[in-house]
Scaffold this motif. Structure first.
Motif, short mmCIF file in Angstrom:
data_model
loop_
_atom_site.label_atom_id
_atom_site.label_comp_id
_atom_site.label_asym_id
_atom_site.label_seq_id
_atom_site.Cartn_x
_atom_site.Cartn_y
_atom_site.Cartn_z
N GLY A 57 93.06 2.99 -3.91
CA GLY A 57 93.80 3.14 -2.68
C GLY A 57 95.10 2.39 -2.57
O GLY A 57 95.97 2.77 -1.80
N GLU A 58 95.30 1.28 -3.33
CA GLU A 58 96.52 0.50 -3.16
C GLU A 58 97.69 0.99 -4.00
O GLU A 58 98.80 0.50 -3.86
CB GLU A 58 96.27 -0.98 -3.50
CG GLU A 58 95.48 -1.73 -2.44
CD GLU A 58 93.98 -1.61 -2.68
OE1 GLU A 58 93.59 -1.35 -3.83
OE2 GLU A 58 93.20 -1.76 -1.72
N ALA A 59 97.46 1.93 -4.89
CA ALA A 59 98.54 2.46 -5.74
C ALA A 59 99.47 3.34 -4.92
O ALA A 59 99.06 3.97 -3.95
CB ALA A 59 97.95 3.25 -6.90
N ASP A 60 100.74 3.38 -5.33
CA ASP A 60 101.69 4.29 -4.68
C ASP A 60 101.28 5.74 -4.93
O ASP A 60 101.45 6.60 -4.07
CB ASP A 60 103.10 4.05 -5.22
CG ASP A 60 103.58 2.64 -4.94
OD1 ASP A 60 103.58 2.24 -3.76
OD2 ASP A 60 103.94 1.93 -5.90
N ILE A 61 100.79 6.00 -6.15
CA ILE A 61 100.30 7.33 -6.53
C ILE A 61 98.85 7.16 -6.97
O ILE A 61 98.56 6.40 -7.91
CB ILE A 61 101.14 7.93 -7.67
CG1 ILE A 61 102.61 8.04 -7.26
CG2 ILE A 61 100.59 9.30 -8.08
CD1 ILE A 61 103.54 8.39 -8.40
N ILE A 62 97.93 7.85 -6.31
CA ILE A 62 96.52 7.72 -6.65
C ILE A 62 96.16 8.73 -7.73
O ILE A 62 96.41 9.93 -7.59
CB ILE A 62 95.63 7.94 -5.41
CG1 ILE A 62 96.00 6.91 -4.33
CG2 ILE A 62 94.16 7.80 -5.78
CD1 ILE A 62 95.27 7.09 -3.03
N VAL A 63 95.60 8.23 -8.83
CA VAL A 63 95.30 9.06 -9.98
C VAL A 63 93.86 9.57 -9.89
O VAL A 63 92.92 8.79 -9.69
CB VAL A 63 95.50 8.26 -11.29
CG1 VAL A 63 95.11 9.10 -12.50
CG2 VAL A 63 96.96 7.81 -11.41
N VAL A 64 93.71 10.86 -10.07
CA VAL A 64 92.40 11.51 -10.06
C VAL A 64 92.17 12.18 -11.41
O VAL A 64 93.06 12.88 -11.91
CB VAL A 64 92.31 12.57 -8.93
CG1 VAL A 64 91.02 13.36 -9.03
CG2 VAL A 64 92.44 11.92 -7.57
#
Length: 377
Positions: A57-64
Motif C-alpha cells: 500500500g505505501e508504494a506510488d505504484i502497487i505491483v500485482v
C-alpha cells in the motif's frame, strides 16, 4: 507528439546492500521509477525523490502479480476470470490506486494472461525468459488502444533499443535488470534519444551579412554540457532556423563555455521539440532542444537566460529561392555551422558561404506548424 519513454530500475533482490547501488544509479541517471521490495521503500525515499513500485500500500505504484500468478509462484487458473491477480488489480483500480501488473512470459498462456491483466492496470511490466522470443509485438498490438503503459524487462542497452523500437511505437518504457552502473547510464541515454526526433538540416547560401547596431541579445545557458558540433536552431522566421553553434570551442579571446549558446536577438524563435518559442520567453527550468550537424537532437534544461545589450549583425540566407534571416551578436565567438559540420564565426561570414539550417514551407502560429499563409520580413 512523441510520448515520453520511461526507465524503471529493478532493485528487488533480498539484500538492500545489493539493491542500494541500483537505486542510487537510477536516481543519478534520471530513471523515473524503482521496482522494490515493499520493506525497502522508506530506504529508497531517503536516498532521493523518485517514484516507487512494489507490492503493498505505501508504494506510488502497487505491483500485482509479483510473487503470485504473474511470475508463476502461484499457478495460473485455467480460466482467467478466476484469477486472483486480475481481481486484485480491479479492486485497487476501483479504489483509485495506480497499479502495475507484473508477468514473466514463460509461454503463450502467460502472454495471454498479460493481456488480460493489462486491461485492469495502468502499467504492465513484462519480463521475457528468452528475449529472442518475448512476444512484445503481440502485447503492443493487443493493448495499444487501451490506457496501459507496457514496461519491458531488459538487461542491456541493445535490448532496451529493441524494446523501445518494436512495431515502430515500441514499449512505453523499460525495466532495467543489471548491476552494471555504466550500462544503466547507457540505457537512459538510449531512452533520451528515443524521445527526440531527428530533424533534417539543409544547406542555405548566405546572401547578406551586415552590422545593424545595438540590440538586446539572449544567451541560453543550459544545465548540460554541449560538445563541439552541437548547438540550437534559431531564426527571425519560424520556418527558417539557423544552426547556431554552442560556445564549446576554445577561443584565443575567451574561455569555452560549453553550456552556452549565444542565440541572438530577443525577438528570435528557438526550436523546442516540435514547437518554437521566442528567446525572450525562456526562463530557468524550461526545456530546450540541442541539435548536432546530423540532425540528432536531445533535450536540455535551461539553467539561466542572460539578456544583454550588444552590437548585432544581420545574417540573411536563401533556401530554395526563399530568404531567411536572423540577428546575432557581432562577435567572433558566435558561430553558424557550415555544410561540412565545421563552425563558422559570424564575423568571417561572406556572401556565397553555405551554412546548415532547418527549413519548412509551412508557417507556424503560436509555435505550432499550420497550413496558412504568413509572411515574415
Amino acid at each position: 507528439m512523441k510520448k515520453d519513454k520511461t526507465v524503471w530500475i529493478k532493485a528487488d533482490s533480498e539484500s538492500w546492500e545489493e539493491n542500494k547501488p541500483r537505486v542510487t544509479a537510477g536516481l543519478e541517471s534520471g530513471a523515473e521509477c524503482i521496482l522494490l521490495n515493499h520493506d525497502d521503500i522508506p530506504k529508497a525515499k531517503e536516498l532521493g525523490n523518485i517514484k516507487t513500485a512494489a507490492p503493498g500500500g505505501e508504494a506510488d505504484i502497487i505491483v500485482v502479480g509479483k510473487g503470485s500468478e504473474g511470475d508463476g509462484i502461484r499457478k495460473l487458473p485455467s480460466e482467467f476470470s478466476n484469477s486472483q491477480d486480475i481481481s486484485e488489480a480491479q479492486r485497487l483500480t476501483r479504489e483509485g490506486k495506480t497499479v502495475a501488473g507484473y508477468v514473466v512470459i514463460k509461454n503463450k498462456k502467460y502472454e495471454q494472461f498479460a493481456v488480460e491483466l493489462g486491461k485492469s492496470c495502468d502499467y504492465l511490466v513484462v519480463i521475457g525468459t528468452d528475449w529472442k522470443v518475448i512476444p512484445l509485438e503481440n502485447l503492443i498490438a493487443e493493448l495499444q488502444k487501451l490506457d496501459v503503459e507496457i514496461i519491458a524487462g531488459v538487461r542491456n542497452a541493445e535490448e532496451a533499443m529493441l524494446a523501445l523500437e518494436t512495431l515502430e511505437h515500441g514499449s512505453d518504457g523499460v525495466l532495467v535488470d543489471t548491476g552494471d552502473i555504466s550500462e544503466i547510464k547507457k540505457i537512459v541515454a538510449v531512452r533520451d534519444r528515443q524521445g527526440m526526433e531527428k530533424i533534417p538540416l539543409v544547406k542555405a547560401r548566405i546572401t547578406k551579412v551586415k552590422p545593424v547596431g545595438m540590440g538586446d541579445r539572449v544567451c541560453v545557458d543550459t544545465a548540460s554540457l554541449m560538445v563541439p558540433g552541437e548547438g540550437m536552431l534559431i531564426g527571425s522566421q519560424s520556418n527558417g532556423l539557423f544552426f547556431v553553434h554552442s560556445e564549446s570551442e576554445e577561443s584565443p579571446y575567451v574561455a569555452a563555455r560549453p553550456f552556452r549558446v549565444n542565440a541572438g536577438a530577443v525577438h528570435a524563435y528557438i526550436r523546442v521539440g516540435e514547437k518554437t518559442r521566442y528567446l525572450s520567453e525562456l526562463a530557468s527550468g524550461d526545456e530546450v532542444m540541442v541539435i548536432n550537424s546530423e540532425g540528432e537532437t536531445r533535450p536540455a534544461v535551461v539553467g539561466r537566460v542572460k539578456i544583454e545589450r550588444r552590437p548585432l549583425m544581420l545574417v540573411e540566407a536563401e533556401v530554395d529561392g526563399t530568404g531567411i534571416k536572423t540577428l546575432l551578436q557581432n562577435a567572433e565567438t558566435i558561430k553558424l555551422v557550415g555544410d561540412s559540420g565545421k563552425p563558422m564565426p559570424v564575423t568571417a561570414l561572406k556572401e556565397g558561404d553555405e551554412v546548415l539550417v532547418y527549413f519548412e514551407k509551412a508557417a507556424r502560429h503560436f509555435g505550432i506548424k499550420i497550413e496558412e499563409t504568413i509572411i515574415e520580413k
